[in-house]
Motif scaffolding. Structure first.
Motif, PDB file in Angstrom:
ATOM      1  N   LYS A 282       0.831  -1.207   0.000  1.00 13.24           N
ATOM      2  CA  LYS A 282       0.000   0.000   0.000  1.00 13.24           C
ATOM      3  C   LYS A 282       0.863   1.253   0.000  1.00 13.24           C
ATOM      4  O   LYS A 282       0.579   2.231  -0.700  1.00 13.24           O
ATOM      5  N   LYS A 283       1.930   1.212   0.801  1.00 17.55           N
ATOM      6  CA  LYS A 283       2.827   2.364   0.897  1.00 17.55           C
ATOM      7  C   LYS A 283       3.508   2.639  -0.436  1.00 17.55           C
ATOM      8  O   LYS A 283       3.595   3.778  -0.897  1.00 17.55           O
ATOM      9  N   LYS A 284       3.999   1.571  -1.071  1.00 12.56           N
ATOM     10  CA  LYS A 284       4.667   1.728  -2.358  1.00 12.56           C
ATOM     11  C   LYS A 284       3.706   2.184  -3.444  1.00 12.56           C
ATOM     12  O   LYS A 284       4.046   3.029  -4.274  1.00 12.56           O
ATOM     13  N   LYS A 287       3.134   5.874  -3.086  1.00  9.83           N
ATOM     14  CA  LYS A 287       4.240   6.691  -3.595  1.00  9.83           C
ATOM     15  C   LYS A 287       4.214   6.763  -5.113  1.00  9.83           C
ATOM     16  O   LYS A 287       4.461   7.811  -5.705  1.00  9.83           O
TER      17      LYS A 287
END
Length: 301
Positions: A282-284, A287
């Motif tokens: 999710k974080k990637k 970004k």
């Protein structure tokens, strides 16, 4: 609907174990493998006492106490002898294998024809599936209520503080070793309680039923955290129950697709790996979305 009801009833029984895993894994920040031994310990104690003529409710409480004793041993090994947490769990788990065999006297004990909590509920007019659902819901609700009240006491807050920052807790006069031992006791007591419930539901206790317990517990915890974020302690306990139900639903659906039951442990590990990697993915993805020209043009934050 049959699969869903089965998943909910089974998930409720397993959720007690998942909450126990959560106490050491998240509250104390300790990876405790004692669960692999304390789970069958609870099943062994409960089944052996029921066969000996002890009432099922009293046998279940005895299983809870036996799990707490196992947790005490792990806590003492870790805090007094300064053995690393991972090795502590392995040592206790290995020792419990022989102890469980001693308790049962053989590799498995059947409860067919014996009184259990589920059969007691059936005496009130409930069918077998509803009886499991009622027992699971009642025990899970009681565990959440007791833990919520306990962790809002001075001792409970001290345990949470120890897990968050051990050095700062010691500086403020908290006996962190004692708090860790209490955490170990509560965790393994609940795991053994779950083992007792599962044994009564399956109508047998087996020496190998603890294999993969820690994976199931962690998967339930992580699934609950992936679905729900930034919750209070009480709500987090509820999400663990939901996570356990979702996990059981996934496993039941996999079985319905014709997957060989001997591959279930493999799928359990895959589910845990996916759940653990979800926050990173999710974080990637976030970004990548922020850096994309389309996102900048549309003002995506």
């Amino acid at each position: 609907m049959s699969i869903i009801l089965s998943s909910i009833s089974q998930g409720l029984l397993w959720s007690v174990m998942a909450i126990g895993v959560y106490l050491t894994f998240r509250i104390l920040d300790i990876a405790d493998l004692t669960a692999e031994g304390s789970f069958p310990l609870g099943a062994a104690v409960c089944a052996s006492l029921i066969v000996a003529g002890i009432p099922p409710w009293l046998s279940t409480i005895a299983a809870l106490i036996a799990g707490m004793l196992a947790g005490t041993v792990s806590g003492l090994l870790h805090t007094v002898l300064k053995i690393p947490a991972l090795l502590t769990g392995i040592l206790t788990m290995t020792a419990l294998y022989s102890i469980n065999l001693r308790i049962m006297g053989k590799a498995n004990v059947t409860l067919l024809g014996q009184g259990t909590l589920m059969r007691t509920m059936q005496s009130f007019g409930l069918n077998s599936r509803t009886a499991v659902l009622a027992v699971g819901a009642l025990v899970a609700l009681l565990v959440i209520l007791v833990l919520y009240l306990f962790f809002n006491t001075e001792t409970g807050l001290a345990i949470r503080s120890t897990g968050d920052n051990e050095d700062m807790s010691e500086a403020n006069g908290i006996h962190t070793n004692a708090m860790k031992i209490i955490g170990y006791m509560l965790s393994n007591g609940l795991i053994a309680l779950s083992g007792a419930l599962i044994a009564q539901n399956n109508s047998y206790a087996d020496i190998g039923m603890g294999i993969g317990t820690i994976v199931i517990g962690l998967a339930s915890v992580i699934i609950g955290e992936v679905i729900f974020h930034n919750l209070s302690f009480a709500k987090r306990l509820v999400t663990i129950v939901i996570g356990a139900v979702v996990y059981r639903l996934i496993i039941d659906l996999v079985l319905q697709l014709g997957v060989d039951p001997q591959d279930i442990k493999l799928f359990s590990a895959l589910i845990l790996a996916i759940a653990l990697s979800t926050p990173l993915l999710k974080k990637k993805s976030g970004k990548i979305l922020k850096k994309s020209p389309y996102a900048k043009k549309k003002g995506v934050q």
